[in-house]
Design an enzyme around this catalytic site. Structure first.
Site, PDB file in Angstrom:
ATOM      1  N   GLU A  25      49.933  43.822  30.650  1.00 34.10           N
ATOM      2  CA  GLU A  25      49.186  42.855  30.744  1.00 34.10           C
ATOM      3  C   GLU A  25      48.149  42.720  29.827  1.00 34.10           C
ATOM      4  OE1 GLU A  25      48.820  40.732  34.857  1.00 34.10           O
ATOM      5  OE2 GLU A  25      48.311  43.181  35.106  1.00 34.10           O
TER       6      GLU A  25
ATOM      7  N   TYR B 221      29.901  18.036  30.915  1.00 31.54           N
ATOM      8  CA  TYR B 221      31.503  18.617  31.386  1.00 31.54           C
ATOM      9  C   TYR B 221      31.820  19.309  30.191  1.00 31.54           C
ATOM     10  CZ  TYR B 221      30.831  14.800  34.781  1.00 31.54           C
ATOM     11  OH  TYR B 221      30.587  13.866  35.821  1.00 31.54           O
TER      12      TYR B 221
ATOM     13  N   GLU C 285      38.615  38.797  40.210  1.00 32.87           N
ATOM     14  CA  GLU C 285      37.530  38.850  40.850  1.00 32.87           C
ATOM     15  C   GLU C 285      36.409  39.354  40.039  1.00 32.87           C
ATOM     16  OE1 GLU C 285      40.661  39.645  44.170  1.00 32.87           O
ATOM     17  OE2 GLU C 285      40.177  40.107  41.974  1.00 32.87           O
TER      18      GLU C 285
ATOM     19  N   LYS D 173      45.835  32.195  38.243  1.00 34.77           N
ATOM     20  CA  LYS D 173      46.605  33.172  37.338  1.00 34.77           C
ATOM     21  C   LYS D 173      48.191  33.032  37.403  1.00 34.77           C
ATOM     22  CE  LYS D 173      47.394  37.853  35.593  1.00 34.77           C
ATOM     23  NZ  LYS D 173      46.927  39.248  36.010  1.00 34.77           N
TER      24      LYS D 173
END
Length: 120
Positions: free
Chosen positions: A21, A53, A73, A98
């Site tokens: 990954e 923004y 996390e 994800k």
């Protein structure tokens, strides 16, 4: 407390628990709510009195692109801390998705809240 938000911001980051990954940056999606006081911006109608923004989005995209984490996390915590350092927010809710990480699921992810929500 007022809230401004960004939904569905696409980020690229090196993320993943498995070595395969981590060979390239992956596409992530972010939803964000920021708790701030918008009264000055509403009264002045001036961008310099508001949370921009586009500045927030650019900050998040740049930060994510330079990180290297195994877990969502950890990345979410990093992004939240970075935002709180650079923008006048008292509270935030950050959801990091994800897509494609789990077969059969549209997305998986983590949602964190940092700071304190002011009571009326």
């Amino acid at each position: 407390m007022d809230r401004v938000f960004i939904e569905g911001l696409e980020l690229r980051a090196r993320i993943g628990a498995w070595e395969w990954e981590r060979q390239l940056q992956q596409r992530l999606r972010l939803d964000l709510e920021l708790g701030t006081d918008t009264r000055a911006a509403a009264a002045s109608d001036a961008l310099e009195d508001a949370v921009s923004y586009s500045a927030v989005a650019e900050c998040l995209c740049e930060r994510a692109a330079t990180t290297d984490y195994r877990l969502l996390e950890a990345l979410a915590e990093d992004l939240a801390a970075h935002l709180r350092e650079h923008f006048p927010v008292r509270w935030l809710r950050l959801t990091l998705h994800k897509p494609g990480a789990v077969a059969g699921a549209r997305s998986v992810g983590v949602c964190i809240e940092r700071g304190e929500v002011a009571t009326p």
